[in-house]
Design a protein around this motif. Structure first.
Motif, mmCIF file in Angstrom:
data_model
loop_
_atom_site.group_PDB
_atom_site.id
_atom_site.type_symbol
_atom_site.label_atom_id
_atom_site.label_comp_id
_atom_site.label_asym_id
_atom_site.label_seq_id
_atom_site.Cartn_x
_atom_site.Cartn_y
_atom_site.Cartn_z
ATOM 1 N N ILE A 56 38.381 30.083 47.867
ATOM 2 C CA ILE A 56 37.067 30.718 47.717
ATOM 3 C C ILE A 56 37.110 32.160 48.205
ATOM 4 O O ILE A 56 36.594 33.069 47.551
ATOM 5 N N ALA A 57 37.748 32.391 49.345
ATOM 6 C CA ALA A 57 37.834 33.748 49.893
ATOM 7 C C ALA A 57 38.610 34.661 48.942
ATOM 8 O O ALA A 57 38.202 35.805 48.701
ATOM 9 N N ALA A 58 39.715 34.158 48.393
ATOM 10 C CA ALA A 58 40.517 34.963 47.464
ATOM 11 C C ALA A 58 39.729 35.249 46.187
ATOM 12 O O ALA A 58 39.735 36.382 45.677
ATOM 13 N N ALA A 59 39.044 34.237 45.662
ATOM 14 C CA ALA A 59 38.256 34.420 44.445
ATOM 15 C C ALA A 59 37.153 35.446 44.674
ATOM 16 O O ALA A 59 36.914 36.318 43.830
ATOM 17 N N LYS A 60 36.494 35.355 45.818
ATOM 18 C CA LYS A 60 35.413 36.297 46.136
ATOM 19 C C LYS A 60 35.943 37.732 46.188
ATOM 20 O O LYS A 60 35.346 38.649 45.633
ATOM 21 N N GLU A 61 37.061 37.918 46.832
ATOM 22 C CA GLU A 61 37.647 39.262 46.936
ATOM 23 C C GLU A 61 38.028 39.798 45.555
ATOM 24 O O GLU A 61 37.789 40.963 45.247
ATOM 25 N N LEU A 62 38.625 38.960 44.740
ATOM 26 C CA LEU A 62 39.008 39.398 43.392
ATOM 27 C C LEU A 62 37.782 39.755 42.553
ATOM 28 O O LEU A 62 37.768 40.778 41.863
ATOM 29 N N LEU A 63 36.754 38.929 42.606
ATOM 30 C CA LEU A 63 35.539 39.200 41.843
ATOM 31 C C LEU A 63 34.842 40.469 42.330
ATOM 32 O O LEU A 63 34.346 41.260 41.525
ATOM 33 N N ASP A 64 34.792 40.660 43.656
ATOM 34 C CA ASP A 64 34.160 41.865 44.215
ATOM 35 C C ASP A 64 34.862 43.124 43.724
ATOM 36 O O ASP A 64 34.229 44.126 43.410
ATOM 37 N N ARG A 65 36.174 43.071 43.634
ATOM 38 C CA ARG A 65 36.922 44.253 43.203
ATOM 39 C C ARG A 65 36.851 44.447 41.688
ATOM 40 O O ARG A 65 36.833 45.563 41.200
ATOM 41 N N GLY A 66 36.812 43.355 40.962
ATOM 42 C CA GLY A 66 36.794 43.455 39.510
ATOM 43 C C GLY A 66 35.425 43.756 38.926
ATOM 44 O O GLY A 66 35.304 44.475 37.940
ATOM 45 N N TYR A 67 34.385 43.214 39.557
ATOM 46 C CA TYR A 67 33.049 43.341 38.988
ATOM 47 C C TYR A 67 32.042 43.994 39.934
ATOM 48 O O TYR A 67 30.888 44.188 39.578
#
Length: 95
Positions: A56-67
């Motif tokens: 969840i933490a990794a997904a959140k970081e990726l989404l924050d940077r991508g979108y």
């Protein structure tokens, strides 16, 4: 140099508007050199971690940077939860 609160700064003091801060620009450039590696590591954690919390933490970081980070709603209310009322006299004082 820090100026005491309420003390006007001498004319010409500080950075001119629009001039980038060299210290933070250097740090930003160094961090950007590792951006691709960081994204790869986050993607690896997302797909291989056993812990749901890590995924969840990794997904959140990726989404924050991508979108970009999700917008947070803010509710404004007036007195006792009623509507916000702006009187013409309030506007005159601010102008």
């Amino acid at each position: 140099m820090a100026w005491p609160k309420g003390t006007p700064r001498p004319e010409g003091a500080g950075r001119k508007k629009g001039t980038p801060n060299k210290i933070t620009a250097d740090i930003k450039a160094l961090a950007q050199e590792h951006g691709a590696t960081a994204i790869t590591i986050l993607a690896t954690i997302l797909t291989t971690a056993e812990s749901d919390q890590a995924k969840i933490a990794a997904a959140k970081e990726l989404l924050d940077r991508g979108y970009g980070k999700a917008m947070q709603g803010v509710e404004l209310t007036g007195k006792e939860g009623g509507p916000v009322v702006i009187a013409a006299s309030d506007l005159d004082e601010k102008l």
